[in-house]
Design a protein around this motif. Structure first.
Motif, PDB file in Angstrom:
ATOM      1  N   LEU A  29       0.907  -1.087   0.047  1.00 38.67           N
ATOM      2  CA  LEU A  29      -0.093  -0.071  -0.010  1.00 38.67           C
ATOM      3  C   LEU A  29       0.716   1.220   0.173  1.00 38.67           C
ATOM      4  N   GLU A  30       1.985   1.373   0.589  1.00 37.91           N
ATOM      5  CA  GLU A  30       2.738   2.480   0.740  1.00 37.91           C
ATOM      6  C   GLU A  30       3.396   2.491  -0.614  1.00 37.91           C
ATOM      7  N   ARG A  31       3.867   1.569  -1.273  1.00 39.29           N
ATOM      8  CA  ARG A  31       4.451   1.595  -2.711  1.00 39.29           C
ATOM      9  C   ARG A  31       3.241   2.301  -3.599  1.00 39.29           C
ATOM     10  N   ILE A  32       2.235   1.564  -3.374  1.00 35.33           N
ATOM     11  CA  ILE A  32       1.004   2.140  -4.146  1.00 35.33           C
ATOM     12  C   ILE A  32       0.801   3.686  -4.335  1.00 35.33           C
ATOM     13  N   LEU A  50       1.472   6.558  -6.643  1.00 35.57           N
ATOM     14  CA  LEU A  50       0.195   7.315  -7.155  1.00 35.57           C
ATOM     15  C   LEU A  50       0.594   8.738  -7.117  1.00 35.57           C
ATOM     16  N   SER A  51       1.094   9.177  -5.867  1.00 37.13           N
ATOM     17  CA  SER A  51       1.536  10.289  -5.548  1.00 37.13           C
ATOM     18  C   SER A  51       2.666  10.970  -6.637  1.00 37.13           C
ATOM     19  N   GLU A  52       3.434  10.209  -7.078  1.00 37.20           N
ATOM     20  CA  GLU A  52       4.468  10.673  -7.861  1.00 37.20           C
ATOM     21  C   GLU A  52       3.770  10.746  -9.495  1.00 37.20           C
ATOM     22  N   THR A  53       2.664   9.840  -9.881  1.00 33.91           N
ATOM     23  CA  THR A  53       2.127   9.967 -10.880  1.00 33.91           C
ATOM     24  C   THR A  53       1.214  11.298 -10.898  1.00 33.91           C
ATOM     25  N   ILE A  54       0.446  11.542  -9.803  1.00 30.97           N
ATOM     26  CA  ILE A  54      -0.286  12.770  -9.771  1.00 30.97           C
ATOM     27  C   ILE A  54       0.553  14.053 -10.005  1.00 30.97           C
TER      28      ILE A  54
END
Length: 99
Positions: free
Chosen positions: A11-14, A18-22
């Motif tokens: 979950l932390e990796r996801i 996700l935050s990097e993608t955003i």
């Protein structure tokens, strides 16, 4: 316990991905907005310069026209076509008579 830790890690990796993608998408969107804003500012500046140039041309033409009319009326006055006098009443141009 290990299964729970693996889930938390996953979950932390996801969340991190996700935050990097955003963040990347936000930066892309921000750059597009900035580019559009700069283009709009450039177009506005060009419009403003064109408006000022046309305004100066109109003012120069207006001054030229004013001088030409002054000269025209001066010549008419000197030739006696324009004069002050006492009139019997107001003149009606449409009727072509004094009323």
């Amino acid at each position: 316990m290990e299964a729970l830790e693996e889930r938390v890690d996953r979950l932390e990796r996801i969340v991190e991905e996700l935050s990097e993608t955003i963040g990347r998408e936000f930066n892309k969107a921000y750059n597009i907005i900035i580019q559009n804003d700069l283009a709009a500012q450039k177009r506005f500046k060009e419009w403003e310069e064109r408006f000022e140039k046309e305004k100066q041309e109109r003012e120069a033409q207006r001054e030229k026209d004013r001088k030409e009319w002054e000269e025209y009326f001066r010549k008419c006055y000197e030739n006696g076509d324009i004069y002050l006098s006492e009139y019997e009443s107001y003149y009606c141009v449409g009727c072509e008579e004094f009323k």
